[in-house]
Enzyme design. Structure first.
Site, PDB file in Angstrom:
ATOM      1  N   ARG A 113       0.870  -1.177   0.000  1.00  0.00           N
ATOM      2  CA  ARG A 113       0.000   0.000   0.000  1.00  0.00           C
ATOM      3  C   ARG A 113       0.908   1.228   0.000  1.00  0.00           C
ATOM      4  NH1 ARG A 113      -1.957   0.411   6.362  1.00  0.00           N
ATOM      5  NH2 ARG A 113       0.126   0.779   7.147  1.00  0.00           N
ATOM      6  N   ASN A 151      -4.570   8.494   3.971  1.00  0.00           N
ATOM      7  CA  ASN A 151      -4.215   7.852   5.233  1.00  0.00           C
ATOM      8  C   ASN A 151      -2.736   8.090   5.485  1.00  0.00           C
ATOM      9  OD1 ASN A 151      -5.231   5.924   7.399  1.00  0.00           O
ATOM     10  ND2 ASN A 151      -3.356   4.878   6.742  1.00  0.00           N
ATOM     11  N   GLU A 152      -2.454   8.776   6.560  1.00  0.00           N
ATOM     12  CA  GLU A 152      -1.058   8.956   6.985  1.00  0.00           C
ATOM     13  C   GLU A 152      -0.142   9.331   5.825  1.00  0.00           C
ATOM     14  OE1 GLU A 152      -0.171   5.231   8.880  1.00  0.00           O
ATOM     15  OE2 GLU A 152      -1.242   5.774  10.691  1.00  0.00           O
ATOM     16  N   GLU A 305      -6.886   6.440  15.283  1.00  0.00           N
ATOM     17  CA  GLU A 305      -6.491   5.037  15.440  1.00  0.00           C
ATOM     18  C   GLU A 305      -5.619   4.903  16.675  1.00  0.00           C
ATOM     19  OE1 GLU A 305      -4.229   3.329  12.212  1.00  0.00           O
ATOM     20  OE2 GLU A 305      -5.456   4.327  10.720  1.00  0.00           O
ATOM     21  N   GLU A 353      -2.025  -7.557   7.313  1.00  0.00           N
ATOM     22  CA  GLU A 353      -1.912  -7.240   8.750  1.00  0.00           C
ATOM     23  C   GLU A 353      -2.739  -8.201   9.597  1.00  0.00           C
ATOM     24  OE1 GLU A 353      -0.651  -2.721   9.327  1.00  0.00           O
ATOM     25  OE2 GLU A 353      -2.735  -2.904   8.695  1.00  0.00           O
ATOM     26  N   HIS A 356      -2.408  -8.256  13.398  1.00  0.00           N
ATOM     27  CA  HIS A 356      -2.536  -7.007  14.152  1.00  0.00           C
ATOM     28  C   HIS A 356      -3.731  -7.108  15.093  1.00  0.00           C
ATOM     29  CE1 HIS A 356      -2.657  -2.787  15.098  1.00  0.00           C
ATOM     30  NE2 HIS A 356      -1.538  -2.611  14.439  1.00  0.00           N
TER      31      HIS A 356
HETATM   32  C1  GLA Z   1      -1.458   2.618  10.584  1.00  0.00           C
HETATM   33  C2  GLA Z   1      -2.481   2.509   9.474  1.00  0.00           C
HETATM   34  C3  GLA Z   1      -3.426   1.358   9.638  1.00  0.00           C
HETATM   35  C4  GLA Z   1      -2.704   0.147  10.140  1.00  0.00           C
HETATM   36  C5  GLA Z   1      -2.021   0.469  11.414  1.00  0.00           C
HETATM   37  C6  GLA Z   1      -1.341  -0.725  12.006  1.00  0.00           C
HETATM   38  O1  GLA Z   1      -1.785   3.484  11.564  1.00  0.00           O
HETATM   39  O2  GLA Z   1      -3.224   3.680   9.293  1.00  0.00           O
HETATM   40  O3  GLA Z   1      -4.003   1.107   8.389  1.00  0.00           O
HETATM   41  O4  GLA Z   1      -1.759  -0.271   9.202  1.00  0.00           O
HETATM   42  O5  GLA Z   1      -1.042   1.449  11.173  1.00  0.00           O
HETATM   43  O6  GLA Z   1      -0.562  -0.401  13.109  1.00  0.00           O
END
Ligand code: GLA
Length: 679
Positions: A113, A151-152, A305, A353, A356
């Site tokens: 990703r 996202n980030e 998150e 993941e 996780h």
């Molecule tokens: C990030 C991402 C999530 C996931 C988490 C896992 O914060 O935004 O999609 O990958 O990490 O720790």
């Protein structure tokens, strides 16, 4: 500081929800479980581009319509993401030039990703289109809590598109190549440029990069990603959607964004936060993240998150105990978060993941992890009134401010510093930790902010500073403020050029010192200072030039010379730490300084009992959050009601690991460790 009075009317609880990986019968079960746990918010579509737009310009939202309808029927709201963090395979097939290139020239392939070249025109166009499509379709949905753009942000590209965009940015900044050559000191090592096209991102090269080029590239990336974010935001606004727009920052592992300017560009500031320590230091990290984000936001903010039961650290997952999940959640809320959202709702059975942690673990609802989720949902409902901010918007009171400067981080990442072991984030964190341990509330500020409400301002290793920054600090001190400047601040100008004539450059006059030598220490070596302090990593040969020595070096080449100095200026004083105090010494130094300055902890004696006490101001009252990280039962006495249990706060008993959120009727609190035998 921009104010973001983000108020969703209730505390938001839930997290990332990726239903596309499950069959519909699991969705139905999910929603029943969400209701059981009082989940009221999920984030949808974060990495769903390939499903939403299976072929260029062709959209398929059947599944999204379906799940949104189910959620809405159950009274569960949603953040809708624009899925641009993960372009689909068809996109990279059609636009291979939009794949990012690493500094070493490796062109990445899709298959993970975040594989995008932020400056590639095709990527930017496609991002705008999908953002507009989603905004047109869902922008006025009554369940929409806000837009989660991307996202980030943080994939750094060194390829041809990045090179072009970097040059455009540099032309705007420097106007002429002469100015760039002067700023980057390209006269050294034959780097002089006479063609704009020769200027590159700091790609892999034979030896050291030019440090000014490296920091400019960081600044460029933050600006470039901000522009990409704003393009999507503009599409959302143009669609007529009035839902708040945010994008989730990421701490602590990397830092590619200048958060102050990014925060100004959002309707609500949000962050993803993952603990860097499974033990007590993780709690200090929650506080650090919460204080930073509240400060960037200038008010309430969103925890988008956090990690649920498992904490991924390095090469293994470490378990987060259920009570810690609850304490952490309240730690963020105490510091202004309007939410407790997690990654992710249900643990994936497959995919990248799949190990996780999640709110619903692989074991399913019959697990203590899910029991804790239900308990947390109940607690959040009972404390939900904290979400209403006071009329002045200030949810938090602090007497101490720490300067946060993303550029400080970037500068210390350039190689070949006097000591490359110096880490900006460790430095800021260590200082924040000391204040946390003393139970003292902290805000973060940016250079130029109004400091008049603070009694103490701390500058941790802000390597590059302008004359204006120095004047800003000086006027604060003259007016009665107290400043502590930590080593390696004010050394260079904004082009990373050392201000010659003695360190610390622009701060020499304010601090009343002149340092002629930086003497880094070998790893693991400490130096003894006066007052039983110890230091590490760094030392400086400091001459007094108006200041007085408060603590001297006791050993080594600098024995007898000043280590910590103080300069009275106007009605205030400026203290200089020319060396890196060890954590214990730093704790003692700041605890003592706060006592001397009359800066009080939130609740006196709490920290000694292992209790974190945080006051969140609200519309109807102030709320005292007590998070018990210690090991002995504590009795709390004062006037108020614990919203978690509904009990009076007079004689409240708090178990180790427990929490209380007290609607305060007064600020007088007494705490005592309970003796289990009653003696
Ligand atoms: C990030 C991402 C999530 C996931 C988490 C896992 O914060 O935004 O999609 O990958 O990490 O720790």
């Amino acid at each position: 500081m921009t104010q973001h009075p983000y108020n969703p009317g209730r505390l938001l609880f839930g997290g990332d929800y990726n239903p596309e990986q499950w069959s519909r019968d699991v969705w139905v079960e999910d929603i029943a479980l969400m209701r059981r746990a009082a989940v009221n918010t999920v984030s949808l579509g974060i990495f769903s581009w390939a499903l939403l737009e299976p072929r260029e310009g062709e959209y398929d939202v059947t599944w999204l319509d379906d799940i949104i309808a189910l959620l809405h029927e159950a009274g569960i709201g949603f953040f809708l993401a624009t899925p641009t963090a993960s372009p689909p395979p068809w996109f990279t097939r059609a636009y291979p030039d939009a794949l990012p290139v690493r500094a070493d020239g490796t062109k990445l392939s899709h298959g993970s990703r975040d594989t995008y070249a932020i400056s590639a025109p095709a990527y930017r166009d496609a991002s705008r289109r999908i953002a507009r499509f989603l905004a047109d379709r869902y922008g006025s949905h009554p369940g929409l809590r806000g837009w989660h753009v991307h996202n980030e942000y943080g994939t750094i590209d060194y390829g041809p598109h990045a090179a072009e965009a970097f040059r455009r940015w540099l032309r705007r900044k420097y106007d002429s190549l002469d100015a760039l050559n002067a700023a980057w000191v390209t006269a050294f090592w034959s780097q002089h440029y006479d063609e704009w096209n020769d200027v590159l991102p700091p790609r892999a090269t034979q030896y050291l990069h030019n440090p000014a080029q490296a920091v400019d590239f960081k600044r460029f990336n933050s600006d470039e990603m901000l522009e990409a974010y704003l393009e999507q935001k503009a599409e959302i606004t143009a669609s007529g959607s009035t839902a708040p727009v945010t994008t989730n920052f990421m701490l602590p592992t990397w830092n590619h964004l200048e958060q102050w300017s990014w925060s100004d560009a959002q309707d609500a500031v949000s962050i993803d936060h993952y603990l860097d320590d499974p033990g007590i230091d993780g709690e200090t990290h929650v506080a650090y993240c919460g204080d930073l984000t509240r400060s960037w936001a200038g008010g309430p903010w969103l925890l988008m998150e956090q990690n649920a039961i498992g904490i991924r650290m390095g090469d293994r997952t470490s378990l987060k105990e259920p009570d810690q999940t609850i304490r952490n959640s309240l730690g963020y809320i105490a510091r202004g978060s309007q939410s407790s959202l997690f990654f992710q709702w249900r643990a994936s059975a497959g995919g990248s993941e799949f190990w996780h942690g999640a709110l619903v673990p692989h074991a399913g609802e019959a697990s203590r992890a899910f029991e804790a989720v239900v308990e947390l949902g109940g607690i959040l409902e009972s404390i939900s009134e904290v979400v209403e901010p006071p009329t002045d918007g200030r949810t938090f009171e602090a007497d101490v401010a720490i300067l946060w400067d993303a550029e400080g981080w970037w500068s210390t990442e350039t190689p070949h510093l006097p000591n490359d072991a110096l880490s900006y984030s460790d430095e800021v964190r260590a200082t924040h930790r000391s204040l946390w341990r003393a139970g003292i509330s902290v805000d973060f500020v940016r250079a130029g902010d109004d400091l008049s409400r603070y009694r103490l301002v701390i500058i941790p290793s802000m390597f590059a500073m302008s004359e204006a920054d120095a004047a800003w600090l000086t006027s604060y001190v003259r007016a009665g403020g107290q400043v502590v400047v930590q080593f390696f601040s004010g050394i260079a100008d904004m082009n990373q050029r050392v201000i010659t004539g003695g360190y610390p450059g622009v701060l020499r006059e304010l601090l009343g010192v002149r340092a002629e030598e930086i003497r880094p220490l070998p790893d693991g070596e400490t130096l003894e200072l006066g007052e039983e302090h110890y230091s590490e990593l760094w030392s400086e040969r400091v001459q007094l030039d108006g200041a007085t020595s408060v603590v001297d070096y006791r050993e080594g080449a600098l024995a007898g010379l000043p280590a910590i100095t103080r300069n009275d200026v106007g009605a205030g004083a400026a203290t200089y730490l020319s060396t890196r105090l060890t954590q214990r010494s730093r704790d003692r130094f700041y605890a003592r300084l706060c006592v001397d300055l009359g800066i009080e902890p939130v609740v006196s004696g709490a920290a000694d009992l292992g209790l974190e006490a945080v006051r969140r101001r609200g519309a109807a009252a102030d709320y005292l959050f007590l998070l018990h990280h210690g090991s002995e039962r504590v009795t709390v006495s004062g006037e108020g009601v614990d919203l978690v249990t509904g009990a009076s706060a007079t004689g409240l008993s708090l178990e180790p690991g427990g929490v209380a959120v007290i609607r305060e009727s007064s600020r007088e609190w007494m705490l005592a460790a309970e003796n289990p035998s009653g003696e």
